[in-house]
Write a protein that holds these residues in place. Structure first.
Motif, PDB file in Angstrom:
ATOM      1  N   VAL A  30      59.689  73.796  67.202  1.00  0.00           N
ATOM      2  CA  VAL A  30      58.481  74.438  66.686  1.00  0.00           C
ATOM      3  C   VAL A  30      58.790  75.170  65.382  1.00  0.00           C
ATOM      4  O   VAL A  30      57.999  75.140  64.443  1.00  0.00           O
ATOM      5  CB  VAL A  30      57.890  75.404  67.745  1.00  0.00           C
ATOM      6  N   GLN A  33      59.114  72.685  62.399  1.00  0.00           N
ATOM      7  CA  GLN A  33      57.953  71.828  62.158  1.00  0.00           C
ATOM      8  C   GLN A  33      57.097  72.382  61.023  1.00  0.00           C
ATOM      9  O   GLN A  33      56.919  73.580  60.902  1.00  0.00           O
ATOM     10  CB  GLN A  33      57.122  71.735  63.433  1.00  0.00           C
ATOM     11  N   TRP A  35      53.645  72.872  60.126  1.00  0.00           N
ATOM     12  CA  TRP A  35      52.371  72.859  60.843  1.00  0.00           C
ATOM     13  C   TRP A  35      51.202  72.782  59.874  1.00  0.00           C
ATOM     14  O   TRP A  35      51.131  73.505  58.904  1.00  0.00           O
ATOM     15  CB  TRP A  35      52.240  74.109  61.698  1.00  0.00           C
ATOM     16  N   ARG A  39      48.087  68.688  63.084  1.00  0.00           N
ATOM     17  CA  ARG A  39      49.181  68.759  64.064  1.00  0.00           C
ATOM     18  C   ARG A  39      48.894  69.809  65.127  1.00  0.00           C
ATOM     19  O   ARG A  39      49.177  69.604  66.303  1.00  0.00           O
ATOM     20  CB  ARG A  39      50.501  69.084  63.375  1.00  0.00           C
ATOM     21  N   VAL A  43      48.625  68.787  69.135  1.00  0.00           N
ATOM     22  CA  VAL A  43      49.523  69.401  70.110  1.00  0.00           C
ATOM     23  C   VAL A  43      48.738  70.256  71.098  1.00  0.00           C
ATOM     24  O   VAL A  43      49.014  70.243  72.303  1.00  0.00           O
ATOM     25  CB  VAL A  43      50.621  70.222  69.388  1.00  0.00           C
ATOM     26  N   SER A  44      47.734  70.985  70.630  1.00  0.00           N
ATOM     27  CA  SER A  44      46.919  71.816  71.522  1.00  0.00           C
ATOM     28  C   SER A  44      46.166  70.972  72.546  1.00  0.00           C
ATOM     29  O   SER A  44      46.131  71.316  73.733  1.00  0.00           O
ATOM     30  CB  SER A  44      45.920  72.648  70.721  1.00  0.00           C
ATOM     31  N   GLY A  46      47.029  68.022  73.605  1.00  0.00           N
ATOM     32  CA  GLY A  46      48.034  67.491  74.514  1.00  0.00           C
ATOM     33  C   GLY A  46      48.447  68.502  75.567  1.00  0.00           C
ATOM     34  O   GLY A  46      48.554  68.177  76.757  1.00  0.00           O
ATOM     35  N   ILE A  47      48.652  69.745  75.161  1.00  0.00           N
ATOM     36  CA  ILE A  47      49.032  70.787  76.111  1.00  0.00           C
ATOM     37  C   ILE A  47      47.914  71.047  77.105  1.00  0.00           C
ATOM     38  O   ILE A  47      48.150  71.180  78.311  1.00  0.00           O
ATOM     39  CB  ILE A  47      49.424  72.076  75.361  1.00  0.00           C
ATOM     40  N   VAL A  64      50.430  61.702  71.776  1.00  0.00           N
ATOM     41  CA  VAL A  64      50.722  62.777  70.817  1.00  0.00           C
ATOM     42  C   VAL A  64      51.811  62.346  69.844  1.00  0.00           C
ATOM     43  O   VAL A  64      51.668  62.496  68.627  1.00  0.00           O
ATOM     44  CB  VAL A  64      51.119  64.076  71.562  1.00  0.00           C
ATOM     45  N   LEU A  68      51.156  61.707  65.828  1.00  0.00           N
ATOM     46  CA  LEU A  68      51.880  62.473  64.811  1.00  0.00           C
ATOM     47  C   LEU A  68      52.763  61.561  63.959  1.00  0.00           C
ATOM     48  O   LEU A  68      52.908  61.785  62.755  1.00  0.00           O
ATOM     49  CB  LEU A  68      52.718  63.565  65.478  1.00  0.00           C
TER      50      LEU A  68
END
Length: 74
Positions: A30, A33, A35, A39, A43-44, A46-47, A64, A68
């Motif tokens: 993190v 990365q 951001w 992105r 990622v949000s 996906g979580i 994801v 990306l």
């Protein structure tokens, strides 16, 4: 051996160590990365999907990472 208190203690210690190692790797990824808004959204989402339904681990991971990767290729 599962009823042995020494084995149980060892496994609890291993569990804590693995959690620490995974967090360390995640933090390093993190931190390095770059951001942007896209992105962050990917990622949000996906979580959130993984929190709602953990059985979707492999499809969400592939989606994801693929999204990306394709965004980075352009």
């Amino acid at each position: 051996f599962s009823n042995n208190i020494y084995v149980q203690g060892f496994l609890k210690g291993c569990y804590a160590a693995v959690i620490g190692l995974v967090f360390n790797v995640f933090y390093g990824l993190v931190k390095r990365q770059k951001w942007d808004f896209f992105r962050l959204i990917v990622v949000s989402v996906g979580i959130i999907l993984l929190v709602l339904n953990a059985s979707l681990l492999i499809p969400v991971f592939l989606a994801v990472v693929g999204t990306l990767y394709l965004k980075g290729v352009e």
